[in-house]
Design an enzyme around this catalytic site. Structure first.
Site, PDB file in Angstrom:
ATOM      1  N   ASP A 147       5.732  23.257  14.132  1.00 52.80           N
ATOM      2  CA  ASP A 147       5.069  22.726  12.940  1.00 52.80           C
ATOM      3  C   ASP A 147       3.971  23.702  12.522  1.00 52.80           C
ATOM      4  O   ASP A 147       4.121  24.924  12.687  1.00 52.80           O
ATOM      5  CB  ASP A 147       4.567  21.298  13.207  1.00 52.80           C
ATOM      6  CG  ASP A 147       4.476  20.470  11.941  1.00 52.80           C
ATOM      7  OD1 ASP A 147       3.412  20.514  11.284  1.00 52.80           O
ATOM      8  OD2 ASP A 147       5.463  19.791  11.560  1.00 52.80           O
ATOM      9  N   ASP A 148       2.892  23.200  11.989  1.00 48.99           N
ATOM     10  CA  ASP A 148       1.836  24.054  11.428  1.00 48.99           C
ATOM     11  C   ASP A 148       1.171  24.915  12.518  1.00 48.99           C
ATOM     12  O   ASP A 148       1.323  24.661  13.704  1.00 48.99           O
ATOM     13  CB  ASP A 148       0.794  23.145  10.741  1.00 48.99           C
ATOM     14  CG  ASP A 148       0.003  23.884   9.671  1.00 48.99           C
ATOM     15  OD1 ASP A 148       0.097  25.120   9.569  1.00 48.99           O
ATOM     16  OD2 ASP A 148      -0.726  23.195   8.918  1.00 48.99           O
ATOM     17  N   LYS A 176      10.828  22.819   7.438  1.00 53.47           N
ATOM     18  CA  LYS A 176      10.041  21.698   6.898  1.00 53.47           C
ATOM     19  C   LYS A 176       9.020  22.268   5.916  1.00 53.47           C
ATOM     20  O   LYS A 176       8.242  23.150   6.268  1.00 53.47           O
ATOM     21  CB  LYS A 176       9.316  20.988   8.047  1.00 53.47           C
ATOM     22  CG  LYS A 176       8.318  19.920   7.607  1.00 53.47           C
ATOM     23  CD  LYS A 176       7.698  19.226   8.832  1.00 53.47           C
ATOM     24  CE  LYS A 176       6.502  18.361   8.452  1.00 53.47           C
ATOM     25  NZ  LYS A 176       5.850  17.756   9.644  1.00 53.47           N
ATOM     26  N   ASP A 231       5.965  21.476   3.744  1.00 46.35           N
ATOM     27  CA  ASP A 231       4.859  20.529   3.556  1.00 46.35           C
ATOM     28  C   ASP A 231       4.263  20.712   2.154  1.00 46.35           C
ATOM     29  O   ASP A 231       4.669  21.625   1.417  1.00 46.35           O
ATOM     30  CB  ASP A 231       3.809  20.772   4.654  1.00 46.35           C
ATOM     31  CG  ASP A 231       3.046  19.503   5.006  1.00 46.35           C
ATOM     32  OD1 ASP A 231       3.085  18.541   4.218  1.00 46.35           O
ATOM     33  OD2 ASP A 231       2.394  19.479   6.073  1.00 46.35           O
ATOM     34  N   SER A 238       8.552  17.392   2.321  1.00 48.80           N
ATOM     35  CA  SER A 238       7.436  16.432   2.377  1.00 48.80           C
ATOM     36  C   SER A 238       7.044  15.940   0.988  1.00 48.80           C
ATOM     37  O   SER A 238       6.097  15.153   0.857  1.00 48.80           O
ATOM     38  CB  SER A 238       6.232  17.071   3.070  1.00 48.80           C
ATOM     39  OG  SER A 238       6.566  17.453   4.378  1.00 48.80           O
ATOM     40  N   ARG A 268      10.012  13.267   4.135  1.00 49.76           N
ATOM     41  CA  ARG A 268       8.952  12.371   4.566  1.00 49.76           C
ATOM     42  C   ARG A 268       8.511  11.556   3.360  1.00 49.76           C
ATOM     43  O   ARG A 268       8.090  12.113   2.356  1.00 49.76           O
ATOM     44  CB  ARG A 268       7.795  13.192   5.137  1.00 49.76           C
ATOM     45  CG  ARG A 268       8.091  13.775   6.540  1.00 49.76           C
ATOM     46  CD  ARG A 268       7.923  12.704   7.605  1.00 49.76           C
ATOM     47  NE  ARG A 268       6.663  12.021   7.366  1.00 49.76           N
ATOM     48  CZ  ARG A 268       5.463  12.550   7.604  1.00 49.76           C
ATOM     49  NH1 ARG A 268       5.365  13.728   8.164  1.00 49.76           N
ATOM     50  NH2 ARG A 268       4.363  11.900   7.305  1.00 49.76           N
ATOM     51  N   ASP A 279       1.540  10.476   7.748  1.00 55.31           N
ATOM     52  CA  ASP A 279       1.812  10.963   9.102  1.00 55.31           C
ATOM     53  C   ASP A 279       1.664   9.846  10.140  1.00 55.31           C
ATOM     54  O   ASP A 279       0.728   9.049  10.076  1.00 55.31           O
ATOM     55  CB  ASP A 279       0.796  12.051   9.487  1.00 55.31           C
ATOM     56  CG  ASP A 279       1.072  13.372   8.798  1.00 55.31           C
ATOM     57  OD1 ASP A 279       2.050  13.467   8.033  1.00 55.31           O
ATOM     58  OD2 ASP A 279       0.293  14.310   9.032  1.00 55.31           O
TER      59      ASP A 279
END
Ligand code: NAG
Ligand code: NAG
Ligand code: NAG
Ligand code: NAG
Ligand code: NAG
Length: 435
Positions: free
Chosen positions: A79-80, A156, A158, A190, A215, A219
């Protein structure tokens, strides 16, 4: 993982098409760093848990060696906070060299050699949510190319630090750019979560055409409150969300936090059961190196996974909210089977909930029922009243076979199901995968 049967497809689900990359015909499964590891980049003080290639290699080893991969958990997703704060001289994203000395491509190879896949993260705005370089409109092509060159399998995207206008251009553009690389890369958007998750701001038809999953909502955090909040939002908006889901296109209520700190075992079973009902992606965010055997057995429950992975891909729904604070969820499955979840929102003691399959609108017939978490099997006529005992914040989850003809011998006792005896009639046998 799949029921070995002819599939009955309702007309409603034939009309819509998913993103045409052939990926994620059933909800994806795997592991994702964010909820448990966040933006921990302090490798000096926390070498085992910081965002580094070692963490992903450790999780890959666990997935490959501890029985996860065979059950379908095959993505390892970054992820990030993985990248360097600067792009390289050619303007490409690059991993932080201290934390990813081998580079992303080598990590991808490591996973591929073990039958696993790699996911990576980027952001539509000027910066990622954690403050790392983003992938705004003018960087979409070069970043898609970079991910493909690294042999990444999922991306992914975001939405921090971007506005609605940019998102409207950026999310479809990234879909095109990923396709143009020629590498099948699953695409997680997202976007809806940044636009409130609902029409008219969110167009689920369009999302299904450009993304494999998205999403919808905020979160997840490591708490039961957070899980309940997500379940309630998905239930309240199920009429909008259910038609959006199908093979290749999934609503994503966010990660599984089973095995972390916030959930009891009852609550862990509830998250597993309801994520299966919702046809949700099953991305665990936990420590697979130290997970308890109880949490592992919930996450590795074959029946719950099979329900989640049902090939029809119809998202299930809340069908009944009782005054007693019992909620009933149902998911239609292939071969006219179904899954039922009795979920207690109570906080006092186990509740004896009495109903019948007829009251839940099942058609006339005799059904074989398999209790997902106790593995008991029983036969039940639609008209027979039964009682399930549901623990506070817990579930009773059933796989219900297709109906067989009436007048089969009955094995329930005074209408009670719990603890009932096995039945050897094979008229509507449960798919072998569950036994
Ligand atoms: C790109 O899109 C086309 C048409 O929609 C599809 O046939 C093809 O499989 C896609 N390729 C990749 C790599 O996603
Ligand atoms: C969105 O951001 C762009 C700059 O990237 C700006 O030109 C535009 O006016 C912004 N739109 C809105 C609706 O704020
Ligand atoms: C939603 O997207 C679809 C497919 O791109 C499009 O045909 C439709 O017009 C859009 N609906 C709205 C309300 O914008
Ligand atoms: C499912 O039920 C319908 C109607 O009740 C029936 O026509 C169909 O053949 C059944 N499908 C399967 C796969 O059993
Ligand atoms: C059963 O069907 C009736 C009539 O369509 C409906 O009013 C009721 O809400 C349904 N009950 C459940 C539990 O789905």
């Amino acid at each position: 993982m799949h029921f070995p049967v002819v599939v009955f497809v309702p007309a409603l689900f034939v009309a819509t098409f998913a993103l045409d990359n052939g990926l994620m015909r059933t909800p994806p499964m795997g592991w994702l760093a964010w909820e448990r590891y966040r933006c921990d980049i302090d490798c000096e003080h926390d070498p085992k848990n910081c965002i580094s290639e070692n963490l992903f290699i450790d999780m890959a080893d666990r997935l490959a060696e501890d029985g996860w991969r065979e059950l379908g958990y095959d993505y390892v997703n970054i992820d990030d906070c993985w990248s360097s704060k600067e792009r390289d001289k050619q303007g490409r994203l690059q991993p932080d060299p201290k934390r990813f000395p081998g580079g992303i491509k080598k990590l991808a190879r490591y996973l591929h050699d073990r039958g696993l896949k790699l996911g990576i993260y980027g952001d539509m705005g000027t910066l990622t949510c954690g403050g790392y370089p983003g992938t705004p409109l003018d960087k979409i092509e070069i970043d898609a190319q970079t991910f493909a060159e690294w042999e990444v399998d999922m991306f992914k995207y975001d939405g921090c630090y971007s506005n609605a206008t940019e998102q409207e251009r950026g999310y479809p553009l990234m879909s095109k750019a990923l396709n143009a690389t020629g590498r099948p890369i699953a695409y997680s958007c997202s976007w809806p979560a940044y636009q409130g998750g609902l029409p008219p701001k969110v167009n689920y038809t369009q999302l299904g055409q450009i993304c494999n999953l998205w999403r919808n909502y905020g979160d997840i955090q490591d708490s039961w409150d957070s899980v309940l909040n997500i379940i309630d939002w998905f239930s309240e908006n199920q009429d909008v969300l259910i038609p959006a889901a199908g093979p290749g296109r999934w609503n994503d209520p966010d990660m599984l936090i089973i095995g972390d700190f916030g959930l009891s075992m009852e609550q862990s079973r509830s998250q597993m059961a309801l994520w299966a009902i919702m046809a949700a992606p099953l991305f665990m965010s936990n420590d697979l190196r130290t997970i308890s055997s109880k949490a592992r057995s919930i996450l590795q429950n074959k029946m719950a996974i099979s329900i989640n992975q049902d090939p029809l891909g119809i998202q299930g729904k809340l069908i009944l909210k009782e005054k007693s604070n019992i909620e009933v969820f149902l998911r239609p499955l292939s071969n006219n089977a179904s899954a039922l979840v009795f979920f207690s929102r109570r906080t006092d003691m186990p509740y004896r909930y009495k109903t019948s399959l007829a009251k839940l609108n099942y058609t006339t017939g005799s059904y074989k029922v398999f209790n997902v978490f106790t593995e008991e099997t029983m036969t039940l006529k639609d008209s027979a009243e039964f009682v399930v005992s549901v623990n506070p914040s817990g579930v009773v989850m059933w796989y219900v076979s297709p109906p067989a003809k009436l007048n089969l011998h009955q094995f329930y006792n005074g209408g009670k199901l719990l603890g009932s005896a096995y039945d050897d009639d094979d008229e509507n046998a449960i798919p072998r995968v569950f036994l």
